[in-house]
Design an enzyme around this catalytic site. Structure first.
Site, PDB file in Angstrom:
ATOM      1  N   ASP A  49      27.714   1.568  -4.789  1.00  0.00           N
ATOM      2  CA  ASP A  49      27.175   0.352  -4.245  1.00  0.00           C
ATOM      3  C   ASP A  49      25.780   0.136  -5.294  1.00  0.00           C
ATOM      4  O   ASP A  49      24.936  -0.506  -4.903  1.00  0.00           O
ATOM      5  CB  ASP A  49      26.495   0.573  -2.937  1.00  0.00           C
ATOM      6  CG  ASP A  49      25.546   1.745  -2.839  1.00  0.00           C
ATOM      7  OD1 ASP A  49      25.482   2.716  -3.696  1.00  0.00           O
ATOM      8  OD2 ASP A  49      24.954   1.859  -1.669  1.00  0.00           O
TER       9      ASP A  49
ATOM     10  N   HIS B 145      29.722   4.895 -33.874  1.00  0.00           N
ATOM     11  CA  HIS B 145      29.100   4.281 -32.734  1.00  0.00           C
ATOM     12  C   HIS B 145      28.777   5.466 -31.621  1.00  0.00           C
ATOM     13  O   HIS B 145      29.308   5.474 -30.541  1.00  0.00           O
ATOM     14  CB  HIS B 145      30.031   3.276 -31.893  1.00  0.00           C
ATOM     15  CG  HIS B 145      29.915   2.024 -32.621  1.00  0.00           C
ATOM     16  ND1 HIS B 145      30.831   0.893 -32.388  1.00  0.00           N
ATOM     17  CD2 HIS B 145      29.276   1.471 -33.733  1.00  0.00           C
ATOM     18  CE1 HIS B 145      30.493  -0.176 -33.131  1.00  0.00           C
ATOM     19  NE2 HIS B 145      29.416   0.140 -34.014  1.00  0.00           N
TER      20      HIS B 145
ATOM     21  N   ASP C 222      20.145   4.681 -35.036  1.00  0.00           N
ATOM     22  CA  ASP C 222      20.464   3.506 -35.081  1.00  0.00           C
ATOM     23  C   ASP C 222      20.213   2.592 -33.657  1.00  0.00           C
ATOM     24  O   ASP C 222      21.007   3.029 -32.782  1.00  0.00           O
ATOM     25  CB  ASP C 222      21.860   3.044 -35.338  1.00  0.00           C
ATOM     26  CG  ASP C 222      22.424   1.464 -35.562  1.00  0.00           C
ATOM     27  OD1 ASP C 222      21.731   0.800 -34.974  1.00  0.00           O
ATOM     28  OD2 ASP C 222      23.497   1.335 -36.028  1.00  0.00           O
TER      29      ASP C 222
ATOM     30  N   ASP D 157      18.086  -4.740 -34.518  1.00  0.00           N
ATOM     31  CA  ASP D 157      19.030  -3.914 -35.068  1.00  0.00           C
ATOM     32  C   ASP D 157      18.568  -3.013 -36.266  1.00  0.00           C
ATOM     33  O   ASP D 157      18.782  -3.612 -37.277  1.00  0.00           O
ATOM     34  CB  ASP D 157      20.417  -4.557 -35.232  1.00  0.00           C
ATOM     35  CG  ASP D 157      21.580  -3.477 -35.487  1.00  0.00           C
ATOM     36  OD1 ASP D 157      21.468  -2.405 -35.375  1.00  0.00           O
ATOM     37  OD2 ASP D 157      22.644  -4.319 -35.654  1.00  0.00           O
TER      38      ASP D 157
ATOM     39  N   HIS E 157      32.616   0.669 -43.292  1.00  0.00           N
ATOM     40  CA  HIS E 157      32.371  -0.725 -42.561  1.00  0.00           C
ATOM     41  C   HIS E 157      31.608  -1.639 -43.275  1.00  0.00           C
ATOM     42  O   HIS E 157      31.110  -1.311 -44.380  1.00  0.00           O
ATOM     43  CB  HIS E 157      31.460  -0.170 -41.271  1.00  0.00           C
ATOM     44  CG  HIS E 157      30.143   0.497 -41.730  1.00  0.00           C
ATOM     45  ND1 HIS E 157      29.169  -0.400 -42.055  1.00  0.00           N
ATOM     46  CD2 HIS E 157      29.749   1.903 -41.602  1.00  0.00           C
ATOM     47  CE1 HIS E 157      28.052   0.590 -42.309  1.00  0.00           C
ATOM     48  NE2 HIS E 157      28.348   1.836 -41.982  1.00  0.00           N
TER      49      HIS E 157
ATOM     50  N   HIS F  71      26.347  -8.322 -40.498  1.00  0.00           N
ATOM     51  CA  HIS F  71      26.451  -9.052 -39.255  1.00  0.00           C
ATOM     52  C   HIS F  71      25.441 -10.160 -38.876  1.00  0.00           C
ATOM     53  O   HIS F  71      24.375  -9.760 -39.135  1.00  0.00           O
ATOM     54  CB  HIS F  71      27.237  -8.469 -38.184  1.00  0.00           C
ATOM     55  CG  HIS F  71      26.066  -7.518 -37.612  1.00  0.00           C
ATOM     56  ND1 HIS F  71      25.119  -7.712 -36.555  1.00  0.00           N
ATOM     57  CD2 HIS F  71      25.981  -5.785 -37.617  1.00  0.00           C
ATOM     58  CE1 HIS F  71      24.472  -6.692 -36.356  1.00  0.00           C
ATOM     59  NE2 HIS F  71      24.741  -5.507 -36.845  1.00  0.00           N
TER      60      HIS F  71
ATOM     61  N   HIS G 284      25.345  -8.430 -32.155  1.00  0.00           N
ATOM     62  CA  HIS G 284      26.340  -8.922 -33.167  1.00  0.00           C
ATOM     63  C   HIS G 284      26.616 -10.291 -32.644  1.00  0.00           C
ATOM     64  O   HIS G 284      27.472 -10.890 -31.942  1.00  0.00           O
ATOM     65  CB  HIS G 284      27.749  -8.235 -32.872  1.00  0.00           C
ATOM     66  CG  HIS G 284      27.610  -6.781 -33.430  1.00  0.00           C
ATOM     67  ND1 HIS G 284      28.131  -5.709 -32.530  1.00  0.00           N
ATOM     68  CD2 HIS G 284      27.326  -6.077 -34.356  1.00  0.00           C
ATOM     69  CE1 HIS G 284      27.973  -4.636 -33.204  1.00  0.00           C
ATOM     70  NE2 HIS G 284      27.178  -4.859 -34.276  1.00  0.00           N
TER      71      HIS G 284
ATOM     72  N   GLU H 234      23.238  -3.224 -43.694  1.00  0.00           N
ATOM     73  CA  GLU H 234      23.382  -1.977 -43.267  1.00  0.00           C
ATOM     74  C   GLU H 234      24.405  -1.265 -44.188  1.00  0.00           C
ATOM     75  O   GLU H 234      25.466  -0.723 -43.547  1.00  0.00           O
ATOM     76  CB  GLU H 234      23.598  -1.977 -41.663  1.00  0.00           C
ATOM     77  CG  GLU H 234      24.930  -2.926 -41.300  1.00  0.00           C
ATOM     78  CD  GLU H 234      25.207  -2.772 -39.865  1.00  0.00           C
ATOM     79  OE1 GLU H 234      25.152  -1.451 -39.419  1.00  0.00           O
ATOM     80  OE2 GLU H 234      24.927  -3.699 -39.183  1.00  0.00           O
TER      81      GLU H 234
ATOM     82  N   TYR I  23      29.327   8.224 -45.379  1.00  0.00           N
ATOM     83  CA  TYR I  23      29.715   9.160 -44.469  1.00  0.00           C
ATOM     84  C   TYR I  23      30.795  10.265 -45.315  1.00  0.00           C
ATOM     85  O   TYR I  23      31.650   9.961 -45.789  1.00  0.00           O
ATOM     86  CB  TYR I  23      30.277   8.494 -43.421  1.00  0.00           C
ATOM     87  CG  TYR I  23      29.637   7.323 -42.888  1.00  0.00           C
ATOM     88  CD1 TYR I  23      28.550   7.516 -41.865  1.00  0.00           C
ATOM     89  CD2 TYR I  23      29.633   6.079 -43.296  1.00  0.00           C
ATOM     90  CE1 TYR I  23      27.757   6.524 -41.266  1.00  0.00           C
ATOM     91  CE2 TYR I  23      29.002   4.961 -42.836  1.00  0.00           C
ATOM     92  CZ  TYR I  23      28.204   5.112 -41.827  1.00  0.00           C
ATOM     93  OH  TYR I  23      27.346   4.315 -41.364  1.00  0.00           O
TER      94      TYR I  23
ATOM     95  N   ARG J 294      23.196   5.889 -43.009  1.00  0.00           N
ATOM     96  CA  ARG J 294      23.155   4.378 -43.208  1.00  0.00           C
ATOM     97  C   ARG J 294      21.585   3.928 -43.044  1.00  0.00           C
ATOM     98  O   ARG J 294      20.805   4.666 -42.547  1.00  0.00           O
ATOM     99  CB  ARG J 294      23.741   4.019 -41.701  1.00  0.00           C
ATOM    100  CG  ARG J 294      23.944   2.544 -41.585  1.00  0.00           C
ATOM    101  CD  ARG J 294      25.024   2.120 -40.645  1.00  0.00           C
ATOM    102  NE  ARG J 294      24.664   2.219 -39.223  1.00  0.00           N
ATOM    103  CZ  ARG J 294      25.211   3.399 -38.526  1.00  0.00           C
ATOM    104  NH1 ARG J 294      26.413   4.086 -39.037  1.00  0.00           N
ATOM    105  NH2 ARG J 294      25.018   3.427 -37.221  1.00  0.00           N
TER     106      ARG J 294
ATOM    107  N   GLU K 163      19.662   0.449 -42.396  1.00  0.00           N
ATOM    108  CA  GLU K 163      19.820  -0.807 -41.680  1.00  0.00           C
ATOM    109  C   GLU K 163      18.409  -1.613 -41.698  1.00  0.00           C
ATOM    110  O   GLU K 163      17.731  -1.226 -41.193  1.00  0.00           O
ATOM    111  CB  GLU K 163      20.719  -1.000 -40.550  1.00  0.00           C
ATOM    112  CG  GLU K 163      21.082  -2.228 -40.003  1.00  0.00           C
ATOM    113  CD  GLU K 163      21.753  -2.259 -38.600  1.00  0.00           C
ATOM    114  OE1 GLU K 163      22.175  -3.167 -38.401  1.00  0.00           O
ATOM    115  OE2 GLU K 163      21.553  -1.277 -37.983  1.00  0.00           O
TER     116      GLU K 163
END
Length: 451
Positions: free
Chosen positions: A39, A243, A260, A271, A350, A354, A361, A384, A388, A418, A420
């Site tokens: 609940d 991610h 990130d 971001d 990647h 964006h 996004h 970004e 890797y 990365r 960004e």
């Protein structure tokens, strides 16, 4: 305190109404509460399209726009006031107050939707809707249309066409107003402070979740109640999971940690990504790879200017990273051939950009027809690039690589980097909104050493 005012919401609705075909109607459903377990519900987040058009921030709502309707063009269906529900969960605006507070022409109970909406649909030739976002509402709407069609013999005029709302509304959302830019700047500034705090407080032996807590503390301290998305805090090989959000491992000396993370301030997102050494010092191999990504980040930002194709920053970033990997001996061949074949994708999987806004996004087409759309002032995008080397990666054609390259490769397995930034396109070029977070290797080491 910066916010979008009622006049701007009215202007947004007016622009959308002017873009709609005569004799049409637009339906913008709001979000519902989402069950977390038993609940308990997740914290409510309103649908961004509905927020953009009127700012109403309660569940179970529907905004209806009807061009040239004599009794008013903007109608909101929402929950009735309920004293018991308000005792438990807080104040409910109610239809009557909603119309007044949000500058709308009419407010109706969402419980009356089945009785009122079919009459609004009848005689309208086209329905604008973002299909697929709320399947239950889509089915309900199809039922309304079918009911009207069954009465055609008696003179009823059912809608004859469904059109995608996103092609008009999402294009409008793509270029930000001054008030939106102020909110995005605040979200980015709060997030920048949080990233800097994480760098200052990081040390070997911390849990990734403890470093995440430093971010969340600074978000809330700065006035942002929520994260814009689940924060990624990946130490070592976890940074190679694009991610990764488990954030449950222990941070080890000698490893890099990739963060990130961005807050949501008054519904607008930041971001930002930074990668730094857990113990405050880059190894020689780590710095070599890091400097490649940093150069790619800077080359991409240099392409952020009015008139440049959306993909120009990404193309610039990939070119720099491919050349850097060739210099280190981790790739073999001619740069153009490597890019054309996609051989670089094992290291750089990647896209580099964006849109950013109400959604992390954010909406808006990246292409116009077959061509990348040109950037224009007021657009906000991320830059970004990432590199890797997963633990299970192998260099294609290992026998062709030098011992130095193979040694670098083996030492770098389980490394993800990365960098960004959030970038605003201006009349003359761009503004890096996230400039407040250190990103050169020297600046990061100096900050961590001084902490």
């Amino acid at each position: 305190m910066t916010q979008v005012d009622g006049e701007e919401f009215a202007q947004r609705r007016c622009r959308l109404l002017e873009a709609m075909e005569p004799g049409s109607i637009a339906l913008v459903p709001g979000a519902a509460m989402q069950r977390r377990n038993r609940d308990i519900d997740f914290a409510f987040r309103q649908d961004s399209d509905l927020l953009y058009l009127c700012g109403f921030d309660e569940p179970d709502a529907l905004l209806v726009l009807v061009p040239e309707r004599g009794h008013g063009e903007a109608i909101l269906f929402c929950r009735d006031r309920d004293a018991r529900a308000e005792q438990w969960d807080g104040q409910i605006c109610g239809p009557e107050r909603a119309a007044e507070r949000f500058g709308l022409d009419d407010g109706f109970s969402i419980a009356e939707l089945d009785n009122i909406l079919p009459a609004l649909l009848e005689g309208r030739s086209r329905i604008y809707l973002t299909m697929g976002e709320y399947p239950a509402f889509d089915q309900r709407l199809l039922g309304y249309v079918a009911t009207i069609r069954r009465r055609e013999a008696g003179g009823a005029l059912p809608p004859t066409e469904f059109a995608s709302l996103k092609h008009v509304l999402h294009e409008q959302r793509l270029v930000k107003s001054d008030s939106e830019l102020d909110l995005i700047r605040e979200a980015v500034n709060i997030s920048a402070t949080a990233h800097t705090r994480a760098m200052r407080n990081c040390h070997p032996g911390m849990m990734e979740s403890q470093l995440e807590a430093e971010l969340v503390y600074e978000f809330m301290r700065g006035g942002a109640r929520h994260c814009a998305y689940p924060s990624i805090v990946g130490g070592g090989a976890n940074a190679c999971v694009l991610h990764y959000t488990d954030n449950s491992s222990t941070l080890q000396a000698g490893e890099l940690v990739l963060i990130d993370a961005g807050c949501e301030y008054r519904h607008y997102a930041a971001d930002i990504t930074r990668t730094f050494p857990v113990d405050g010092v880059f190894s020689q191999a780590q710095r070599a790879l890091y400097d490649i990504v940093l150069a790619a980040n800077e080359a991409a930002i240099a392409e952020c200017r009015p008139g440049a194709p959306f993909n120009a920053p990404h193309d610039a970033a990939i070119k720099v990273m491919v050349e850097g990997l060739l210099t280190l001996g981790l790739l073999q061949g001619a740069p153009a051939e490597i890019i054309a074949s996609g051989a670089y994708l094992q290291f750089c999987p990647h896209k580099s950009c964006h849109w950013l806004g109400l959604d992390v996004h954010d909406v808006g087409d990246y292409r116009l027809g077959n061509d990348w759309r040109p950037l224009q002032p007021g657009m906000v995008l991320t830059v970004e690039p990432g590199l890797y080397i997963a633990a299970d990666t192998s260099i294609y054609g290992n026998t062709q690589h030098s011992k130095a390259a193979q040694s670098m490769f083996e030492e770098s397995k389980g490394t993800g980097i990365r960098i960004e930034d959030d970038v605003l396109i201006t009349d003359t070029g761009c503004e890096v909104l996230s400039h407040g977070v250190p990103k050169t290797a020297d600046a990061i080491e100096n900050l961590m050493r001084a902490s």
